[in-house]
Design a protein around this motif. Structure first.
Motif, mmCIF file in Angstrom:
data_model
loop_
_atom_site.group_PDB
_atom_site.id
_atom_site.type_symbol
_atom_site.label_atom_id
_atom_site.label_comp_id
_atom_site.label_asym_id
_atom_site.label_seq_id
_atom_site.Cartn_x
_atom_site.Cartn_y
_atom_site.Cartn_z
ATOM 1 N N ALA A 87 75.844 68.316 61.929
ATOM 2 C CA ALA A 87 75.175 67.089 62.361
ATOM 3 C C ALA A 87 75.769 66.541 63.650
ATOM 4 C CB ALA A 87 75.262 66.039 61.255
ATOM 5 N N ILE A 88 77.060 66.762 63.841
ATOM 6 C CA ILE A 88 77.743 66.272 65.042
ATOM 7 C C ILE A 88 77.526 67.211 66.229
ATOM 8 C CG2 ILE A 88 80.021 65.848 66.076
ATOM 9 C CD1 ILE A 88 80.926 64.837 63.319
ATOM 10 N N GLU A 89 77.613 68.509 65.981
ATOM 11 C CA GLU A 89 77.619 69.487 67.062
ATOM 12 C C GLU A 89 76.230 69.887 67.554
ATOM 13 O OE1 GLU A 89 79.839 72.628 65.305
ATOM 14 O OE2 GLU A 89 81.716 71.488 65.269
ATOM 15 N N SER A 90 75.228 69.766 66.713
ATOM 16 C CA SER A 90 73.879 70.188 67.093
ATOM 17 C C SER A 90 73.301 69.280 68.174
ATOM 18 C CB SER A 90 72.962 70.176 65.873
ATOM 19 O OG SER A 90 71.637 70.462 66.250
ATOM 20 N N GLN A 91 72.637 69.889 69.135
ATOM 21 C CA GLN A 91 71.988 69.102 70.185
ATOM 22 C C GLN A 91 70.834 68.288 69.607
ATOM 23 O OE1 GLN A 91 70.848 71.380 73.603
ATOM 24 N NE2 GLN A 91 69.930 69.629 74.662
ATOM 25 N N ASN A 92 70.121 68.897 68.662
ATOM 26 C CA ASN A 92 69.025 68.217 67.969
ATOM 27 C C ASN A 92 69.237 68.369 66.462
ATOM 28 O OD1 ASN A 92 67.195 67.413 70.235
ATOM 29 N ND2 ASN A 92 67.228 69.631 70.596
ATOM 30 N N PRO A 93 70.059 67.510 65.875
ATOM 31 C CA PRO A 93 70.375 67.668 64.451
ATOM 32 C C PRO A 93 69.157 67.446 63.569
ATOM 33 C CG PRO A 93 71.142 65.540 65.245
ATOM 34 C CD PRO A 93 70.698 66.308 66.456
ATOM 35 N N LYS A 94 69.184 68.059 62.392
ATOM 36 C CA LYS A 94 68.148 67.804 61.408
ATOM 37 C C LYS A 94 68.251 66.352 60.947
ATOM 38 C CE LYS A 94 68.147 72.491 59.437
ATOM 39 N NZ LYS A 94 68.349 73.268 58.185
ATOM 40 N N THR A 95 67.184 65.854 60.376
ATOM 41 C CA THR A 95 67.232 64.492 59.833
ATOM 42 C C THR A 95 68.023 64.459 58.533
ATOM 43 O OG1 THR A 95 65.134 64.814 58.655
ATOM 44 C CG2 THR A 95 65.038 63.864 60.879
ATOM 45 N N ARG A 96 68.079 65.593 57.803
ATOM 46 C CA ARG A 96 68.779 65.672 56.529
ATOM 47 C C ARG A 96 69.433 67.037 56.345
ATOM 48 N NH1 ARG A 96 65.006 61.928 55.580
ATOM 49 N NH2 ARG A 96 65.459 60.299 54.013
ATOM 50 N N TYR A 97 70.598 67.003 55.719
ATOM 51 C CA TYR A 97 71.272 68.217 55.280
ATOM 52 C C TYR A 97 71.681 67.997 53.825
ATOM 53 C CZ TYR A 97 71.935 69.223 60.300
ATOM 54 O OH TYR A 97 71.746 69.461 61.641
ATOM 55 N N SER A 98 71.633 69.046 53.021
ATOM 56 C CA SER A 98 72.073 68.925 51.630
ATOM 57 C C SER A 98 72.933 70.119 51.250
ATOM 58 C CB SER A 98 70.873 68.824 50.681
ATOM 59 O OG SER A 98 70.074 69.996 50.739
#
Length: 270
Positions: free
Chosen positions: A230-241
């Motif tokens: 979530a921190i490193e992605s240029q375009n993070p997903k809205t949710r991770y599980s």
């Protein structure tokens, strides 16, 4: 780019693991919690320790202001502080229910309010809200906890669209079962609140089931890896599980009716 990161609830469990591992990546990490003595180990590694109670306005304002004054920026807020107030909805004192939402919802919301002006000024920021699969599905005896996480999910969805134009991303992390002191505290509270009344049989079965499955839960690093994405992605997903049973339960919630989910959960408590 190395970032300035604030993590709440950093004195134990996932929050402490987040702090330790993000520090290894070269970020400037601030760990916030009430129990400063529980953070001596990560302080020795280089994590900057802040005393903060997410139900106390002054401590939150002072903490955020101090970071911005020292670092000149604040890039990532990880709203991790939280707990589970378990017990039948009928049994849990309403004061306890309010405190559950105060910590899990209003604390995260207020800190978000406090960091957004600086993030908007930078035209960059990440607000990462640690929710739960319990923010998508609700089991009996955890009603107030689920209410807090459902609220955090909705709050995050609204906030995500409000702050996107300013270069700020809002990400929700939904852990399943993860090794921490959280479960023991929640189950102790469950038995204390509902272990001797009308819900005694259900409460004791639930607590026993939780204890039995305790050895199967995931290590905190499973969730730490998601936080890093979530921190490193240029375009993070809205949710991770991730974590114990996260995938299967979220899938079942999508495909099963409410009545079928009810039967599935209650079959475990007979």
């Amino acid at each position: 780019m190395k970032k300035v990161i604030l993590i709440t609830g950093a004195s134990a469990g996932m929050g402490k693991d987040f702090a330790r591992e993000l520090l290894k990546d070269g970020h400037t990490v601030y760990g916030a919690a009430r129990r400063l003595d529980k953070m001596d180990d990560i302080k020795a590694l280089g994590v900057k320790i802040i005393s903060m109670d997410v139900t106390d306005e002054t401590s939150m304002v002072n903490g955020v202001d101090a970071i911005i004054k020292l670092e000149g920026r604040l890039d990532v807020l990880i709203n991790n502080a939280g707990f589970g107030s378990y017990g039948a909805i009928e049994d849990v004192p309403i004061e306890d229910a309010k405190y559950q939402l105060d910590v899990n919802v209003f604390g995260a919301a207020r800190l978000s309010q406090l960091v957004i002006p600086q993030m908007r000024k930078q035209h960059f920021g990440r607000i990462i809200n640690i929710s739960s699969i319990g923010g998508k599905l609700a089991m009996p005896l955890g009603g107030w906890y689920h209410a807090s996480k459902f609220a955090l999910e909705g709050l995050s969805d609204a906030l995500r669209n409000e702050v996107k134009p300013f270069g700020i991303d809002v990400v929700v992390i939904e852990p399943g079962g993860v090794k921490s002191e959280w479960a023991d505290i929640a189950m102790d509270n469950l038995v204390k609140i509902s272990g001797n009344g009308e819900y005694e049989k259900m409460a004791k079965k639930f607590a026993a089931m939780s204890k039995e499955r305790g050895h199967s839960v995931a290590e905190p690093d499973v969730i730490t890896k998601l936080v890093k994405k979530a921190i490193e992605s240029q375009n993070p997903k809205t949710r991770y599980s991730g974590g114990f049973m996260a995938g299967p339960l979220l899938f079942l919630r999508k495909i099963l009716s409410d009545r079928m989910m009810d039967k599935l959960f209650m079959s475990q408590l007979k």
